[in-house]
Design a protein around this motif. Structure first.
Motif, PDB file in Angstrom:
ATOM      1  N   GLY A 161     116.962 -11.502 -62.452  1.00 41.94           N
ATOM      2  CA  GLY A 161     117.036 -12.142 -61.137  1.00 41.94           C
ATOM      3  C   GLY A 161     117.996 -13.314 -61.121  1.00 41.94           C
ATOM      4  O   GLY A 161     118.684 -13.555 -60.119  1.00 41.94           O
ATOM      5  N   CYS A 162     118.069 -14.051 -62.229  1.00 43.20           N
ATOM      6  CA  CYS A 162     118.955 -15.216 -62.302  1.00 43.20           C
ATOM      7  C   CYS A 162     120.415 -14.827 -62.488  1.00 43.20           C
ATOM      8  O   CYS A 162     121.298 -15.681 -62.343  1.00 43.20           O
ATOM      9  CB  CYS A 162     118.512 -16.144 -63.433  1.00 43.20           C
ATOM     10  SG  CYS A 162     116.975 -17.025 -63.093  1.00 43.20           S
ATOM     11  N   ARG A 163     120.682 -13.571 -62.789  1.00 41.73           N
ATOM     12  CA  ARG A 163     122.070 -13.130 -62.883  1.00 41.73           C
ATOM     13  C   ARG A 163     122.802 -13.352 -61.560  1.00 41.73           C
ATOM     14  O   ARG A 163     124.008 -13.624 -61.546  1.00 41.73           O
ATOM     15  CB  ARG A 163     122.122 -11.658 -63.292  1.00 41.73           C
ATOM     16  CG  ARG A 163     123.525 -11.096 -63.438  1.00 41.73           C
ATOM     17  CD  ARG A 163     123.504  -9.736 -64.123  1.00 41.73           C
ATOM     18  NE  ARG A 163     122.538  -8.835 -63.490  1.00 41.73           N
ATOM     19  CZ  ARG A 163     122.191  -7.652 -63.982  1.00 41.73           C
ATOM     20  NH1 ARG A 163     122.728  -7.224 -65.118  1.00 41.73           N
ATOM     21  NH2 ARG A 163     121.311  -6.883 -63.359  1.00 41.73           N
ATOM     22  N   ALA A 164     122.066 -13.269 -60.442  1.00 44.55           N
ATOM     23  CA  ALA A 164     122.690 -13.482 -59.131  1.00 44.55           C
ATOM     24  C   ALA A 164     123.273 -14.884 -59.007  1.00 44.55           C
ATOM     25  O   ALA A 164     124.257 -15.088 -58.286  1.00 44.55           O
ATOM     26  CB  ALA A 164     121.672 -13.231 -58.025  1.00 44.55           C
ATOM     27  N   LEU A 165     122.678 -15.862 -59.690  1.00 41.73           N
ATOM     28  CA  LEU A 165     123.217 -17.222 -59.653  1.00 41.73           C
ATOM     29  C   LEU A 165     124.627 -17.243 -60.218  1.00 41.73           C
ATOM     30  O   LEU A 165     125.540 -17.861 -59.637  1.00 41.73           O
ATOM     31  CB  LEU A 165     122.299 -18.155 -60.451  1.00 41.73           C
ATOM     32  CG  LEU A 165     122.777 -19.588 -60.679  1.00 41.73           C
ATOM     33  CD1 LEU A 165     123.054 -20.299 -59.374  1.00 41.73           C
ATOM     34  CD2 LEU A 165     121.730 -20.355 -61.506  1.00 41.73           C
ATOM     35  N   GLY A 166     124.837 -16.576 -61.334  1.00 41.66           N
ATOM     36  CA  GLY A 166     126.175 -16.483 -61.889  1.00 41.66           C
ATOM     37  C   GLY A 166     127.114 -15.718 -60.979  1.00 41.66           C
ATOM     38  O   GLY A 166     128.274 -16.104 -60.792  1.00 41.66           O
TER      39      GLY A 166
END
Length: 315
Positions: A161-166
């Motif tokens: 889910g935090c990949r979207a931040l990158g």
């Protein structure tokens, strides 16, 4: 059971990017951006939304059991999610001795949001990921069929889910500029920096960045164990290490929840300069570290550094 409708909470995604004109960076030829993840949602702020959202979907209406210390941002966010989505939540809190004391403001908020609190001794807490210990905890809270989210929310779902931040920072970032900053509307980000607790956000963020970008983590706990944890999280989420990332362990100020006068004064000064609220346990250490690194020449002149604002002050 059905999955909760997270879209009904209307998160602000992608989160905005704000340029800050700060002479401590400007004199070194460094452009400072703030990735305002603290503005995603008023209750599920920052990386908590990114990590919790996929786990709440996977919970599919079951009771959510999770873990944290007495001042855990993650416990508060999980409790708030339970209130907003109508999900039962249980917070397993480190420190049996706290059960006979008045609740601090953080745990009071959890309870007010409907979270059942269960206190365990520190030895049991350290073994919470062992199957037998976890099964005993779930029996004790009468939630043997619960969906379990680890401390800090960092598991494979959260990391992905935090990949979207990158990914949001991979392309040229659409920037809201200060009145005093240059008026360019979009810029290429060279370094993305954030404070790290359990490392899940950095693990995902790094995987989403481009090949010409790097992620920098500022651990808020001492111990030097986090690199191995992040590698493990990436292995489980993606099958191996992803992205260009590193850690700088020098800015924890003695450990989690340690906010000495020097750090508090720095955070207050930053707030006064820029009108941005600075959360003390994570964000202040990140920003302090970036100022120190800029003075050390860690970023080449002409670099653009984006600091991820993962939370805001509480209460």
């Amino acid at each position: 059971m059905t999955s909760p409708d997270l879209a009904a909470l209307r998160p602000r995604l992608p989160s905005p990017v704000q340029e800050i004109a700060d002479g401590r960076f400007g004199r070194h030829g460094i452009r400072l951006l703030l990735k305002r993840d603290d503005l995603i949602h008023p209750d599920l702020i920052g990386n908590k939304w990114r990590k919790l959202a996929p786990n709440l979907t996977a919970a599919a209406g079951r009771t959510v059991v999770t873990f944290g210390g007495a001042y855990s941002n993650h416990l508060r966010a999980t409790a708030a999610a339970g209130r907003l989505l109508g999900l039962p939540t249980v917070g397993v809190v480190r420190g049996q001795e706290l059960s006979d004391r008045p609740l601090n403001p953080s745990l009071t908020r959890c309870a007010a949001d409907g979270m059942r609190l269960h206190f365990v001794d520190r030895s049991t807490y350290r073994r919470k990921s062992e199957p037998e210990t976890l099964a005993g905890i779930l029996r004790a809270v009468d939630a043997v069929d619960a969906y379990v989210v680890p401390e800090g929310g960092s598991n494979s779902l959260a990391v992905r889910g935090c990949r979207a931040l990158g990914e949001e920072l991979r392309a040229r970032a659409d920037v809201d500029v200060d009145a005093d900053a240059d008026a360019d509307a979009d810029v290429h980000v060279d370094v993305v920096a954030l404070a790290c607790g359990t490392g899940g956000t950095l693990a995902g963020l790094a995987a989403g960045l481009g090949p010409d970008q790097r992620a920098l983590g500022i651990p808020v706990l001492r111990g030097g164990f986090l690199a191995a944890d992040i590698e493990g999280l990436q292995e489980r989420a993606f099958g191996g290490r992803r992205g260009d990332w590193s850690l700088d362990d020098r800015f924890h100020f003695g450990g989690y929840a340690r906010v000495p006068a020097e750090l508090d004064a720095f955070a207050g000064d930053f707030e006064q300069r820029h009108g941005v609220p600075v959360e003390r346990l994570y964000v202040a250490k990140l920003l302090y570290g970036l100022v120190a690194l800029a003075d050390e020449g860690a970023f080449p002149r002409g670099s653009t550094v984006a600091a991820v604002i993962t939370g805001r002050p509480f209460p």
